[in-house]
Write an enzyme that holds these catalytic residues in place. Structure first.
Site, PDB file in Angstrom:
ATOM      1  N   TYR A  98      16.022  89.466  15.270  1.00 57.63           N
ATOM      2  CA  TYR A  98      16.758  88.143  15.315  1.00 57.63           C
ATOM      3  C   TYR A  98      16.990  87.766  16.569  1.00 57.63           C
ATOM      4  CZ  TYR A  98      16.469  88.916  10.070  1.00 57.63           C
ATOM      5  OH  TYR A  98      15.884  89.011   8.855  1.00 57.63           O
ATOM      6  N   ASN A 121      11.041  80.283   5.931  1.00 56.24           N
ATOM      7  CA  ASN A 121       9.532  80.373   6.028  1.00 56.24           C
ATOM      8  C   ASN A 121       9.061  80.015   4.756  1.00 56.24           C
ATOM      9  OD1 ASN A 121       6.968  81.111   6.590  1.00 56.24           O
ATOM     10  ND2 ASN A 121       7.370  83.008   6.699  1.00 56.24           N
ATOM     11  N   CYS A 129       7.270  86.738   8.504  1.00 56.84           N
ATOM     12  CA  CYS A 129       8.800  86.967   8.643  1.00 56.84           C
ATOM     13  C   CYS A 129       9.075  88.375   8.114  1.00 56.84           C
ATOM     14  CB  CYS A 129       9.447  85.641   7.694  1.00 56.84           C
ATOM     15  SG  CYS A 129       8.792  85.850   6.048  1.00 56.84           S
ATOM     16  N   HIS A 130       8.166  89.143   7.425  1.00 57.55           N
ATOM     17  CA  HIS A 130       8.561  90.392   7.182  1.00 57.55           C
ATOM     18  C   HIS A 130       8.743  91.324   8.539  1.00 57.55           C
ATOM     19  CE1 HIS A 130       3.985  90.241   6.990  1.00 57.55           C
ATOM     20  NE2 HIS A 130       4.172  91.480   7.594  1.00 57.55           N
ATOM     21  N   GLU A 156       1.125  97.828   7.540  1.00 55.87           N
ATOM     22  CA  GLU A 156       0.632  97.366   8.873  1.00 55.87           C
ATOM     23  C   GLU A 156       0.805  98.493   9.892  1.00 55.87           C
ATOM     24  OE1 GLU A 156       2.532  93.814  10.383  1.00 55.87           O
ATOM     25  OE2 GLU A 156       1.645  92.700   8.607  1.00 55.87           O
TER      26      GLU A 156
END
Length: 165
Positions: A98, A121, A129-130, A156
């Site tokens: 953040y 979001n 946002c993850h 990912e």
């Protein structure tokens, strides 16, 4: 304004896609925090933007796509939209804190505000946002649940789904 929706399957459970006047505006996961009532999603419709959204989501989940190229109707404050734009700049398989996002926005003291905007979001996964984590590297808040966030990050990175981040 015409609101329509459809539901598509994913490896992370059903995803409800909502469009306003034919443009994707929201994506909700099953049991998502702050999910509005179903009756606010409009009529069930498989047309509009949904076939292309589903095609891109399927390619993402198959490991064939690392970013989305979709028209989005993202409604929020100027600050929220700036945060969501920064989220879209986080490369696939990477994370940002953040605080890093606040710095990128030129507002180094705004980590908490970035977190609040991140939580608003409207199209998770597509606006990733993850990929936002706490300053110490730990997983923090995710409307779809921390388990789902961990699984998406592991996916990912090509790591086992129970890998810790």
């Amino acid at each position: 304004m015409t609101t329509t929706h459809t539901v598509t399957d994913s490896p992370y459970g059903p995803l409800t896609l909502v469009a306003e006047d034919g443009v994707l505006s929201r994506l909700y996961m099953e049991n998502q925090r702050h999910r509005p009532p179903q009756e606010t999603f409009g009529e069930l419709d498989g047309g509009g933007p949904f076939p292309e959204v589903i095609r891109q989501l399927d390619a993402y989940f198959a490991g064939e796509r690392t970013a989305f190229d979709l028209e989005l109707d993202l409604r929020g404050t100027d600050f929220q939209r700036a945060v969501w734009d920064q989220l879209r700049r986080i490369p696939y398989g990477e994370t940002r804190s953040y605080g890093q996002l606040a710095l990128a926005l030129g507002k180094p003291g705004a980590s908490r505000a970035v977190g609040l905007a991140n939580g608003k979001n409207p199209v998770g996964i597509i606006v990733p946002c993850h990929r936002v984590i706490g300053s110490g590297g730990g997983l923090t808040g995710y409307g779809g649940g921390l388990d789902r966030k961990q699984r998406l990050l592991a996916f990912e990175k090509g790591a086992p789904e129970d890998a810790l981040f």
